[in-house]
Scaffold this active site. Structure first.
Site, PDB file in Angstrom:
ATOM      1  N   GLU A 103      -5.949  -0.229  -7.886  1.00 44.76           N
ATOM      2  CA  GLU A 103      -6.439   0.173  -9.216  1.00 44.76           C
ATOM      3  C   GLU A 103      -5.882  -0.759 -10.298  1.00 44.76           C
ATOM      4  O   GLU A 103      -6.578  -1.121 -11.240  1.00 44.76           O
ATOM      5  CB  GLU A 103      -6.056   1.631  -9.490  1.00 44.76           C
ATOM      6  CG  GLU A 103      -6.851   2.585  -8.603  1.00 44.76           C
ATOM      7  CD  GLU A 103      -6.333   4.010  -8.657  1.00 44.76           C
ATOM      8  OE1 GLU A 103      -5.137   4.223  -8.367  1.00 44.76           O
ATOM      9  OE2 GLU A 103      -7.115   4.907  -9.001  1.00 44.76           O
ATOM     10  N   GLU A 123      -5.487   7.375  -0.999  1.00 45.15           N
ATOM     11  CA  GLU A 123      -4.950   8.604  -1.608  1.00 45.15           C
ATOM     12  C   GLU A 123      -5.334   9.863  -0.849  1.00 45.15           C
ATOM     13  O   GLU A 123      -4.567  10.819  -0.757  1.00 45.15           O
ATOM     14  CB  GLU A 123      -5.427   8.732  -3.063  1.00 45.15           C
ATOM     15  CG  GLU A 123      -4.757   7.778  -4.042  1.00 45.15           C
ATOM     16  CD  GLU A 123      -5.444   6.428  -4.162  1.00 45.15           C
ATOM     17  OE1 GLU A 123      -6.244   6.057  -3.258  1.00 45.15           O
ATOM     18  OE2 GLU A 123      -5.188   5.730  -5.155  1.00 45.15           O
TER      19      GLU A 123
HETATM   20  N1  3HC Z   1       5.828   5.453  -2.747  1.00 43.32           N
HETATM   21  C1  3HC Z   1       7.137   5.611  -2.422  1.00 43.32           C
HETATM   22  N2  3HC Z   1       7.695   5.107  -1.307  1.00 43.32           N
HETATM   23  C2  3HC Z   1       6.888   4.399  -0.495  1.00 43.32           C
HETATM   24  C3  3HC Z   1       5.540   4.200  -0.771  1.00 43.32           C
HETATM   25  C4  3HC Z   1       4.997   4.752  -1.960  1.00 43.32           C
HETATM   26  N3  3HC Z   1       3.718   4.582  -2.327  1.00 43.32           N
HETATM   27  N4  3HC Z   1       4.999   3.470   0.226  1.00 43.32           N
HETATM   28  C5  3HC Z   1       5.994   3.223   1.094  1.00 43.32           C
HETATM   29  N5  3HC Z   1       7.143   3.785   0.657  1.00 43.32           N
HETATM   30  C6  3HC Z   1       8.465   3.704   1.298  1.00 43.32           C
HETATM   31  C7  3HC Z   1       8.512   4.397   2.647  1.00 43.32           C
HETATM   32  O1  3HC Z   1       8.834   5.768   2.512  1.00 43.32           O
HETATM   33  C8  3HC Z   1       9.612   3.618   3.358  1.00 43.32           C
HETATM   34  O2  3HC Z   1      10.834   4.109   2.888  1.00 43.32           O
HETATM   35  P1  3HC Z   1      12.122   4.220   3.869  1.00 43.32           P
HETATM   36  O3  3HC Z   1      12.368   2.833   4.332  1.00 43.32           O
HETATM   37  O4  3HC Z   1      13.158   4.790   2.996  1.00 43.32           O
HETATM   38  O5  3HC Z   1      11.698   5.136   4.978  1.00 43.32           O
HETATM   39  C9  3HC Z   1       9.440   2.198   2.815  1.00 43.32           C
HETATM   40  O6  3HC Z   1       8.705   2.329   1.596  1.00 43.32           O
HETATM   41  C10 3HC Z   1       8.676   1.266   3.712  1.00 43.32           C
HETATM   42  O7  3HC Z   1       7.439   1.905   4.068  1.00 43.32           O
HETATM   43  P2  3HC Z   1       6.891   1.872   5.562  1.00 43.32           P
HETATM   44  O8  3HC Z   1       8.000   2.134   6.486  1.00 43.32           O
HETATM   45  O9  3HC Z   1       5.710   2.763   5.593  1.00 43.32           O
HETATM   46  O10 3HC Z   1       6.494   0.336   5.679  1.00 43.32           O
HETATM   47  P3  3HC Z   1       5.287  -0.307   6.460  1.00 43.32           P
HETATM   48  O11 3HC Z   1       5.469  -1.761   6.287  1.00 43.32           O
HETATM   49  O12 3HC Z   1       5.172   0.261   7.826  1.00 43.32           O
HETATM   50  O13 3HC Z   1       3.956   0.147   5.688  1.00 43.32           O
HETATM   51  C11 3HC Z   1       2.593   0.590   3.746  1.00 43.32           C
HETATM   52  C12 3HC Z   1       3.736  -0.269   4.366  1.00 43.32           C
HETATM   53  C13 3HC Z   1       1.283   0.315   4.482  1.00 43.32           C
HETATM   54  C14 3HC Z   1       2.484   0.196   2.320  1.00 43.32           C
HETATM   55  C15 3HC Z   1       2.930   2.084   3.915  1.00 43.32           C
HETATM   56  O14 3HC Z   1       4.234   2.303   3.423  1.00 43.32           O
HETATM   57  C16 3HC Z   1       2.005   3.007   3.161  1.00 43.32           C
HETATM   58  O15 3HC Z   1       0.933   3.310   3.648  1.00 43.32           O
HETATM   59  N6  3HC Z   1       2.425   3.463   1.978  1.00 43.32           N
HETATM   60  C17 3HC Z   1       1.672   4.407   1.193  1.00 43.32           C
HETATM   61  C18 3HC Z   1       0.496   3.753   0.517  1.00 43.32           C
HETATM   62  C19 3HC Z   1      -0.260   4.745  -0.337  1.00 43.32           C
HETATM   63  O16 3HC Z   1      -0.558   5.845   0.099  1.00 43.32           O
HETATM   64  N7  3HC Z   1      -0.570   4.366  -1.561  1.00 43.32           N
HETATM   65  C20 3HC Z   1      -1.231   5.227  -2.493  1.00 43.32           C
HETATM   66  C21 3HC Z   1      -0.223   6.046  -3.207  1.00 43.32           C
HETATM   67  S1  3HC Z   1      -0.942   7.284  -4.234  1.00 43.32           S
HETATM   68  C22 3HC Z   1      -1.520   6.433  -5.582  1.00 43.32           C
HETATM   69  O17 3HC Z   1      -1.412   5.256  -5.645  1.00 43.32           O
HETATM   70  C23 3HC Z   1      -2.108   7.265  -6.666  1.00 43.32           C
HETATM   71  C24 3HC Z   1      -2.814   6.439  -7.672  1.00 43.32           C
HETATM   72  O18 3HC Z   1      -4.181   6.500  -7.428  1.00 43.32           O
HETATM   73  C25 3HC Z   1      -2.533   6.915  -9.051  1.00 43.32           C
END
Ligand code: 3HC
Length: 695
Positions: A103, A123
């Site tokens: 976004e 999301e």
């Molecule tokens: N917020 C907070 N913490 C996050 C995060 C996020 N969006 N994404 C990842 N983290 C943290 C994880 O909890 C993890 O923490 P830890 O080491 O303490 O356990 C660390 O970052 C590393 O994450 P992964 O172990 O998952 O790392 P990978 O490399 O395997 O994967 C990723 C990376 C694909 C980015 C995966 O972390 C992921 O899918 N994250 C979530 C992405 C997501 O859902 N984004 C949308 C969020 S909602 C949003 O954006 C609303 C908006 O529309 C307003």
């Protein structure tokens, strides 16, 4: 200026870098920092254009999920500052641009990405909709149908697909990516008027002329999205992009976002997200424990499980050797693997070229001497100790020192297997779930002597092969299968006491399981459970008999494959139809056993089945076999199809309350006998007023 975002000049280009490890999430300070930097670039006469990039080869993985549901309202003014910049801003995407990350990129005038970058609006997977304009801007760039697919599906897309959809303007190599982004910014520095996604309505026309696409989408997701709100809200958001002016569409999106973010569905899905990541932490294994890096794998046995494990490794890019007793068995295994891949090609999930790449990683062998240099071996032979022991004796002789010796056993004693070798510290359980190439769970079972290095290595291996690894101790059935035993028993006893298979299946399906447990048994084959029961009856004459499923099997009603099981099936139709034959077997049994059938409410059926397993999980925790209740949730979500939007079985129980669960179990103990004896761990938590998953 925020420490999380910095501004540097490279000639006439202002480079704005988001630096918020580990994933550059939009934590408090990041959005404000980006807006400040854009304002700074606009105010500097030497700056002609700007590049927005993330530190460490990662763009922005989205909003900070840890901050969600805490009642903090995210300010929105920063978005206007970025979007209405007087000078062009180029989003330069490496790693991930997900959710709020994508976004943010769509607020910029241009978006370029590296070859390996991924984009998406995931999301929906945490029970919300995009909340920073995604529902309004993706359809303007990609078209309405593509936006629906992306936002409702929640998948990650490779940058090439992002370009094809019109979301990305160009793609560059990962090497020298920042330089390419700067060159791109220089190229567009003088373009006016500035392109802004919000102004571009052309691609909305397709849906204005065809409003039925929204209802078609609702219909398409109806089965998978049942009981959930977020997927439908995603459709409403995109619908608003088509039917409302841009700013009103944004307001609609905001309203939906606020409603969802505080709801139980989102709370449960956030819990599932973080719990899966917490499962990587094993209490006595420090994060810096040295590991054996797995660069090659051997699999012993080419049956259903062995083939699935082999495919999982090949899918992850690992060279894998598969061992069978003779050429004929090997050919059968390789044929099975190829035909499974071919089904995926037909479904469109992989290409024919990918099949060849994966097949090329698999080497069929018939001799143990061909495996010795592999870093890890996974035994997947018949589930009997007398078959497994000779295999491990062989492996002890042929595998190099330091190799991981893993068994795919689903229940057998890891210590006994380890004792067959001279290196019990290298022996471990890696229990895959069927089908192994599909199910995400990897249960990692520590024997008494398994070294911490081997456990940590298997956790890393799980990530390498895209599985969710959960570590537990050694006992009959380990954490996963042992915690399911009472579930299976209880569903059968409910049938004895008054319910019918279709009643139980309806309750569990309505709760959110993809299929009812009796329909699952018919799919898997009732003969499998029957064989196990016959062995148990033979080994222990006092074992609890299950006469109803035994009779069903004696009649050859093995399930879908015999077109009769707990249900009846018609030719070419997998729908389970209630069976008069089964109802007669049940009523005959009740009469013979002198049981007066009771009637159960749906809630009673649900609680009898799930509470029985919750009590067992508490016993496993009490014995120290499981480390945390949350681990059981991760297993049930990824191995047993527990509905994710309910968080997990222990999280679900927490919503009812530990005390209420304990009281009910105690009441059933009085009424139904010993199998309901409450676990001391459960009793203690109830008395202390604690919860399973949050203390
Ligand atoms: N917020 C907070 N913490 C996050 C995060 C996020 N969006 N994404 C990842 N983290 C943290 C994880 O909890 C993890 O923490 P830890 O080491 O303490 O356990 C660390 O970052 C590393 O994450 P992964 O172990 O998952 O790392 P990978 O490399 O395997 O994967 C990723 C990376 C694909 C980015 C995966 O972390 C992921 O899918 N994250 C979530 C992405 C997501 O859902 N984004 C949308 C969020 S909602 C949003 O954006 C609303 C908006 O529309 C307003």
């Amino acid at each position: 200026m925020s420490e999380l975002v910095r501004f540097e000049k490279r000639g006439a280009i202002g480079v704005i870098t988001v630096d918020n490890p580990p994933v550059n999430a939009l934590s408090p300070g990041v959005p404000e920092g980006m807006a400040e930097c854009v304002a700074k670039g606009n105010a500097d006469p030497d700056v002609k254009a700007m590049v927005l990039i993330g530190q460490g080869g990662k763009f922005i993985a989205g909003a900070d999920i840890k901050q969600m549901g805490k009642g903090n309202t995210t300010p929105t003014e920063w978005r206007e500052t970025v979007e209405m910049s007087e000078k062009p801003v180029v989003a330069a995407i490496q790693g991930y641009a997900l959710g709020g990350g994508l976004e943010t990129a769509m607020l910029c005038n241009y978006r370029i990405a590296s070859e390996t970058a991924k984009i998406g609006q995931p999301e929906v997977a945490i029970g919300i909709i995009p909340g920073a304009g995604g529902t309004q801007r993706v359809p303007r760039l990609a078209g309405v149908q593509a936006a629906l697919d992306m936002i409702v599906g929640g998948e990650h897309y490779p940058s090439s697909a992002g370009k094809d959809l019109g979301i990305l303007d160009d793609i560059y190599s990962d090497d020298g990516f920042l330089d390419a982004a700067i060159a791109y910014a220089e190229k567009v520095a003088d373009v006016r008027p500035l392109p802004r996604v919000r102004d571009n309505d052309a691609k909305l026309a397709e849906a204005k002329d065809n409003p039925g696409i929204f209802d078609a989408m609702r219909k398409k997701i109806a089965r998978k999205a049942r009981n959930q709100r977020a997927p439908y809200a995603c459709i409403e958001g995109v619908e608003a992009a088509v039917n409302l002016p841009f700013d009103d569409g944004l307001a609609k999106e905001r309203e939906l976002f606020k409603e969802l973010v505080a709801a139980d569905e989102a709370k449960s899905l956030r819990y599932a997200f973080f719990t899966e990541r917490q499962a990587r932490n094993v209490p006595d294994i420090p994060k810096d424990t040295p590991i054996t890096k797995v660069a090659s794998v051997a699999v012993i046995g080419g049956g259903t499980m062995g083939s699935g494990i082999t495919m999982t490794c090949a899918d992850a890019g690992l060279p894998v050797r598969i061992l069978e007793m003779n050429e004929e068995a090997l050919t059968k295994a390789m044929d099975r693997i190829r035909s499974t891949y071919e089904v995926s090609v037909k479904r469109g999930s992989i290409t024919a070229e990918q099949v060849e790449e994966r097949m090329a990683r698999i080497t069929p062998v018939t001799s143990y001497s061909d495996l010795g240099d592999c870093d890890m071996v996974i035994e997947a032979v018949f589930e009997r100790m007398d078959v497994k022991i000779p295999v491990f004796k062989q492996l002890d002789q042929s595998m190099k020192q330091g190799a991981i010796l893993a068994t795919n056993s689903s229940a057998l004693d890891i210590d006994e297997i380890a004792a067959a070798t001279n290196r019990p510290e290298s022996v471990i359980g890696t229990h895959f779930f069927s089908p192994a190439n599909v199910m995400k769970l990897l249960e990692i079972v520590r024997g008494e002597k398994t070294s911490k290095e081997i456990v940590a290595s298997c956790q890393r291996f799980a990530q390498q092969i895209a599985k969710v690894g959960v570590v537990c101790g050694n006992c009959d059935g380990f954490l996963a299968n042992r915690s399911r035993v009472p579930f299976n028993l209880e569903m059968n006893l409910l049938i004895e006491d008054g319910a019918l298979p279709q009643d139980v299946d309806k309750v569990m399906y309505d709760f959110g399981y993809p299929m009812g447990p009796f329909a699952v048994a018919d799919l898997a084959g009732n003969d499998i459970g029957w064989e196990g029961r016959k062995r148990r009856y033979a080994a222990n004459p006092d074992a609890r008999k299950l006469p109803i499923p035994d009779t069903i099997c004696e009649m050859g009603r093995f399930g879908q494959k015999t077109r009769a099981g707990w249900f009846d099936y018609k030719e070419g139709d997998r729908t389970p139809y209630p069976s008069d034959v089964v109802e007669k077997i049940i009523s005959d049994y009740r009469e013979e056993a002198g049981i007066t059938p009771k009637s159960f409410t749906e809630e009673e059926i649900l609680r009898r089945i799930l509470f029985s397993s919750i009590n067992e999980i508490c016993k496993i925790l009490d014995e120290g076999i499981a480390y945390k209740a949350t681990d059981a949730d991760v297993m049930w979500l990824n191995g047993f199809g527990f509905p994710r939007y309910r968080g997990g079985v222990m999280f679900w129980a927490d919503q009812i309350g530990v005390k209420a669960v304990y009281d009910q179990i105690s009441a059933w103990y009085d009424e139904l006998g010993d199998r309901w004896a409450p676990s001391p761990y459960l009793k203690k938590l109830a008395e202390e007023g604690k919860s399973f998953t949050s203390d």
